[in-house]
Design a protein around this motif. Structure first.
Motif, PDB file in Angstrom:
ATOM      1  N   THR A   2     -13.369  27.062 -25.434  1.00  0.00           N
ATOM      2  CA  THR A   2     -14.159  28.063 -25.108  1.00  0.00           C
ATOM      3  C   THR A   2     -13.557  29.459 -25.064  1.00  0.00           C
ATOM      4  O   THR A   2     -14.096  30.464 -25.450  1.00  0.00           O
ATOM      5  CB  THR A   2     -14.690  27.969 -23.504  1.00  0.00           C
ATOM      6  N   THR A   5     -14.798  30.283 -29.007  1.00  0.00           N
ATOM      7  CA  THR A   5     -16.192  30.098 -29.101  1.00  0.00           C
ATOM      8  C   THR A   5     -16.986  31.441 -28.307  1.00  0.00           C
ATOM      9  O   THR A   5     -17.778  31.845 -28.936  1.00  0.00           O
ATOM     10  CB  THR A   5     -17.040  28.828 -28.668  1.00  0.00           C
ATOM     11  N   GLN A   6     -16.540  31.867 -27.152  1.00  0.00           N
ATOM     12  CA  GLN A   6     -17.159  32.772 -26.510  1.00  0.00           C
ATOM     13  C   GLN A   6     -17.029  34.113 -27.345  1.00  0.00           C
ATOM     14  O   GLN A   6     -18.130  34.915 -27.591  1.00  0.00           O
ATOM     15  CB  GLN A   6     -16.427  32.908 -25.078  1.00  0.00           C
ATOM     16  N   SER A  33     -25.639  33.346 -19.439  1.00  0.00           N
ATOM     17  CA  SER A  33     -24.209  33.021 -19.247  1.00  0.00           C
ATOM     18  C   SER A  33     -23.647  34.091 -20.015  1.00  0.00           C
ATOM     19  O   SER A  33     -23.554  35.337 -19.625  1.00  0.00           O
ATOM     20  CB  SER A  33     -23.895  31.679 -19.632  1.00  0.00           C
ATOM     21  N   LEU A  34     -22.846  33.643 -21.048  1.00  0.00           N
ATOM     22  CA  LEU A  34     -21.865  34.531 -21.861  1.00  0.00           C
ATOM     23  C   LEU A  34     -23.009  35.674 -22.676  1.00  0.00           C
ATOM     24  O   LEU A  34     -22.670  36.975 -22.798  1.00  0.00           O
ATOM     25  CB  LEU A  34     -21.325  33.757 -22.985  1.00  0.00           C
ATOM     26  N   VAL A  55     -15.019  39.799 -22.602  1.00  0.00           N
ATOM     27  CA  VAL A  55     -15.485  38.416 -23.157  1.00  0.00           C
ATOM     28  C   VAL A  55     -14.033  37.662 -23.307  1.00  0.00           C
ATOM     29  O   VAL A  55     -14.047  36.572 -23.113  1.00  0.00           O
ATOM     30  CB  VAL A  55     -16.317  38.575 -24.401  1.00  0.00           C
ATOM     31  N   ALA A  59     -13.059  34.507 -21.567  1.00  0.00           N
ATOM     32  CA  ALA A  59     -12.754  33.232 -22.240  1.00  0.00           C
ATOM     33  C   ALA A  59     -11.345  32.779 -21.715  1.00  0.00           C
ATOM     34  O   ALA A  59     -11.309  31.373 -21.646  1.00  0.00           O
ATOM     35  CB  ALA A  59     -13.030  33.465 -23.592  1.00  0.00           C
TER      36      ALA A  59
END
Length: 241
Positions: A2, A5-6, A33-34, A55, A59
């Motif tokens: 994560t 990916t975030q 969410s994100l 972010v 993450a």
């Protein structure tokens, strides 16, 4: 992972929003969410730099929380939300309703024993499917409390401007333009549920009739259509050169 990916998804979404041009001015925004962070950048409540910094911090904090205790999530199909909530509440291990994606689709989140027990009980209660997801951990559950504590300080220090349009946030799906409330909701989001069904319903009540998905894929368009089949949806795309 994560923590990889975030930031990647955030960058993709923000770039797509930029490619829509300076004339693009949404009447309201929301993010799943994100996606709430890129929605805040699109609404000019967060700068790009601050959004990316938060972010990355989010993450990394969530990755660390995932590594503290094995945990997971599962999609539950075909049961009323209330039934899922009641059954999860009766499980001794940690498991909660985490993502209210659309009517008849709710994602649960928690410890591996908690999710396993809930899946068995929900299947017995008549769920069409109880499918464990390939995710890094129990997002939007009490197991993210260490991440919430870590991210809180970073969010509180960040400048949040009054957005150019209302934002409907995951934990409080009503029209909001208060910078302080935006901050509070972002902090709560890590351990709180993503109320996407409620968000789309409220946006429709407030006049939304054309939804543009700004991000990878078309999952949110499908979820919006399951809330109301009559609305128009489309995806932001990269202009052809």
């Amino acid at each position: 992972q994560t923590n990889v990916t975030q930031p990647a998804i955030f960058l993709h979404s923000v770039i797509l929003a930029k490619l829509l041009g300076n004339s693009f001015r949404p009447d309201m925004v929301a993010g799943h969410s994100l996606g709430e962070f890129s929605a805040l950048v699109a609404a000019k409540a967060l700068s790009f730099d601050d959004g990316l910094r938060l972010v990355i911090a989010r993450a990394n904090a969530m990755q660390k929380a995932c590594e503290l205790e094995p945990s997971t999530m599962a999609a539950i199909l075909g049961l009323p939300d209330e039934t899922v909530e009641e059954i999860c509440a009766g499980i001794e291990d940690i498991v909660v309703a985490a993502n209210y994606n659309c009517p008849g689709q709710l994602v649960i989140s928690g410890s591996i024993p908690g999710v396993d027990k809930a899946c068995a009980a929900l299947t017995e209660a008549g769920a069409k499917r109880a499918l464990k997801l390939n995710v890094g951990g129990a997002f939007h559950s009490p197991l993210m409390e260490p991440a919430r504590i870590e991210l809180q300080e970073a969010i509180e220090k960040t400048i949040v401007n009054t957005p150019i349009c209302p934002i409907y946030q995951n934990v409080d799906p009503v029209a909001n333009t208060s910078p302080e409330k935006i901050k509070s909701n972002l902090i709560t989001q890590l351990t709180g549920a993503v109320k996407w069904t409620q968000t789309v319903t409220r946006m429709l009540q407030d006049g939304a009739d054309d939804f543009i998905e700004v991000g990878p894929g078309n999952v949110l368009q499908g979820l919006v259509k399951k809330v109301n089949r009559e609305v128009t949806t489309c995806a932001a795309t990269v202009p052809q050169m």
